[in-house]
Scaffold this motif. Sequence first.
Motif, PDB file in Angstrom:
ATOM      1  N   LEU A  90       0.870  -1.175   0.000  1.00  0.00           N
ATOM      2  CA  LEU A  90       0.000   0.000   0.000  1.00  0.00           C
ATOM      3  C   LEU A  90       0.914   1.235   0.000  1.00  0.00           C
ATOM      4  O   LEU A  90       1.658   1.469   0.957  1.00  0.00           O
ATOM      5  CB  LEU A  90      -0.918   0.019   1.212  1.00  0.00           C
ATOM      6  CG  LEU A  90      -1.898   1.182   1.282  1.00  0.00           C
ATOM      7  CD1 LEU A  90      -2.855   1.185   0.081  1.00  0.00           C
ATOM      8  CD2 LEU A  90      -2.694   1.123   2.596  1.00  0.00           C
ATOM      9  N   VAL A  91       0.858   1.989  -1.082  1.00  0.00           N
ATOM     10  CA  VAL A  91       1.859   3.030  -1.333  1.00  0.00           C
ATOM     11  C   VAL A  91       1.193   4.338  -1.760  1.00  0.00           C
ATOM     12  O   VAL A  91       0.163   4.331  -2.434  1.00  0.00           O
ATOM     13  CB  VAL A  91       2.831   2.547  -2.448  1.00  0.00           C
ATOM     14  CG1 VAL A  91       3.854   3.605  -2.813  1.00  0.00           C
ATOM     15  CG2 VAL A  91       3.529   1.259  -2.029  1.00  0.00           C
ATOM     16  N   LEU A  92       1.836   5.445  -1.397  1.00  0.00           N
ATOM     17  CA  LEU A  92       1.509   6.743  -1.933  1.00  0.00           C
ATOM     18  C   LEU A  92       2.732   7.170  -2.761  1.00  0.00           C
ATOM     19  O   LEU A  92       3.863   7.141  -2.267  1.00  0.00           O
ATOM     20  CB  LEU A  92       1.251   7.752  -0.819  1.00  0.00           C
ATOM     21  CG  LEU A  92       0.865   9.156  -1.274  1.00  0.00           C
ATOM     22  CD1 LEU A  92      -0.487   9.151  -1.997  1.00  0.00           C
ATOM     23  CD2 LEU A  92       0.810  10.112  -0.080  1.00  0.00           C
ATOM     24  N   PHE A  93       2.485   7.552  -3.999  1.00  0.00           N
ATOM     25  CA  PHE A  93       3.582   7.973  -4.875  1.00  0.00           C
ATOM     26  C   PHE A  93       3.696   9.484  -4.898  1.00  0.00           C
ATOM     27  O   PHE A  93       2.698  10.209  -4.913  1.00  0.00           O
ATOM     28  CB  PHE A  93       3.374   7.434  -6.299  1.00  0.00           C
ATOM     29  CG  PHE A  93       3.716   5.991  -6.419  1.00  0.00           C
ATOM     30  CD1 PHE A  93       5.035   5.586  -6.640  1.00  0.00           C
ATOM     31  CD2 PHE A  93       2.741   5.016  -6.295  1.00  0.00           C
ATOM     32  CE1 PHE A  93       5.363   4.248  -6.738  1.00  0.00           C
ATOM     33  CE2 PHE A  93       3.062   3.673  -6.396  1.00  0.00           C
ATOM     34  CZ  PHE A  93       4.380   3.283  -6.608  1.00  0.00           C
ATOM     35  N   LEU A  94       4.944   9.937  -4.905  1.00  0.00           N
ATOM     36  CA  LEU A  94       5.277  11.350  -4.915  1.00  0.00           C
ATOM     37  C   LEU A  94       6.148  11.658  -6.117  1.00  0.00           C
ATOM     38  O   LEU A  94       6.816  10.769  -6.659  1.00  0.00           O
ATOM     39  CB  LEU A  94       6.038  11.732  -3.640  1.00  0.00           C
ATOM     40  CG  LEU A  94       5.432  11.368  -2.300  1.00  0.00           C
ATOM     41  CD1 LEU A  94       6.392  11.717  -1.179  1.00  0.00           C
ATOM     42  CD2 LEU A  94       4.105  12.047  -2.095  1.00  0.00           C
ATOM     43  N   ILE A  95       6.180  12.922  -6.480  1.00  0.00           N
ATOM     44  CA  ILE A  95       6.972  13.360  -7.623  1.00  0.00           C
ATOM     45  C   ILE A  95       7.680  14.658  -7.257  1.00  0.00           C
ATOM     46  O   ILE A  95       7.200  15.420  -6.412  1.00  0.00           O
ATOM     47  CB  ILE A  95       6.048  13.518  -8.851  1.00  0.00           C
ATOM     48  CG1 ILE A  95       6.838  13.652 -10.126  1.00  0.00           C
ATOM     49  CG2 ILE A  95       5.079  14.655  -8.668  1.00  0.00           C
ATOM     50  CD1 ILE A  95       5.987  13.481 -11.362  1.00  0.00           C
ATOM     51  N   LYS A  96       8.818  14.887  -7.901  1.00  0.00           N
ATOM     52  CA  LYS A  96       9.566  16.133  -7.674  1.00  0.00           C
ATOM     53  C   LYS A  96      10.120  16.613  -9.000  1.00  0.00           C
ATOM     54  O   LYS A  96      10.711  15.840  -9.755  1.00  0.00           O
ATOM     55  CB  LYS A  96      10.716  15.885  -6.705  1.00  0.00           C
ATOM     56  CG  LYS A  96      11.585  17.112  -6.444  1.00  0.00           C
ATOM     57  CD  LYS A  96      12.725  16.792  -5.488  1.00  0.00           C
ATOM     58  CE  LYS A  96      13.605  17.993  -5.254  1.00  0.00           C
ATOM     59  NZ  LYS A  96      14.700  17.668  -4.314  1.00  0.00           N
ATOM     60  N   LYS A  97       9.924  17.897  -9.276  1.00  0.00           N
ATOM     61  CA  LYS A  97      10.562  18.503 -10.443  1.00  0.00           C
ATOM     62  C   LYS A  97      12.007  18.798 -10.066  1.00  0.00           C
ATOM     63  O   LYS A  97      12.265  19.440  -9.051  1.00  0.00           O
ATOM     64  CB  LYS A  97       9.842  19.786 -10.860  1.00  0.00           C
ATOM     65  CG  LYS A  97      10.441  20.408 -12.108  1.00  0.00           C
ATOM     66  CD  LYS A  97       9.481  21.371 -12.759  1.00  0.00           C
ATOM     67  CE  LYS A  97      10.050  22.059 -13.981  1.00  0.00           C
ATOM     68  NZ  LYS A  97      10.758  21.253 -14.913  1.00  0.00           N
ATOM     69  N   LEU A  98      12.923  18.333 -10.886  1.00  0.00           N
ATOM     70  CA  LEU A  98      14.351  18.512 -10.586  1.00  0.00           C
ATOM     71  C   LEU A  98      14.896  19.767 -11.248  1.00  0.00           C
ATOM     72  O   LEU A  98      14.374  20.255 -12.206  1.00  0.00           O
ATOM     73  CB  LEU A  98      15.133  17.277 -11.059  1.00  0.00           C
ATOM     74  CG  LEU A  98      14.690  15.955 -10.421  1.00  0.00           C
ATOM     75  CD1 LEU A  98      15.442  14.792 -11.051  1.00  0.00           C
ATOM     76  CD2 LEU A  98      14.931  15.984  -8.920  1.00  0.00           C
TER      77      LEU A  98
END
Length: 165
Positions: A157-165
């Motif tokens: 059970l996961v929450l995915f995150l994103i980051k602009k580099l």
Amino acid sequence: MVLRPLRMGDCTIISEAFTAQGWQKPVEQYELYVALQESRERDIIVAEMNGNFVGYLTIKWVSDYPPFKAQHIPEIVDLNVLKKYQRRGIATKMMDEAERRIAQRSAFAGIGFGVDQDYGAAQILYVKRGYVPDGNGLVYCSQPVKYGDSIRVDDDLVLFLIKKL
């Protein structure tokens, strides 16, 4: 601290180090990581202090998570630091290196984490580093959780995150 690629000779050392602190991470997992590194499917970053293994993370260049895969967003996977070395900036340095490598191929980095309290330190680290939810909600076994679903709370059970580099 030294950051370097995973070597076949590390596999038993890493497995035994995690077993000593009560985490089950079999030698075969790291042997697979060596093969994935050699095939360039993943980069594995191993951290050492004073010649001792202290942690690792992997960069999965083609994510299994469908939204990341569709957008060609590499995923940081399986970040681990031995308990006795935590809170010394090791994860931060490995993340810095992972993001540097990812930035050479992608404008974004992705990461997922478990939602129970065992992942609390990781959750805080990623948010402090500027990662934000990707907007797709919770995911179980790489599939979106839908309203009304009954799911098991475990490592899938996961929450995915994103980051602009």
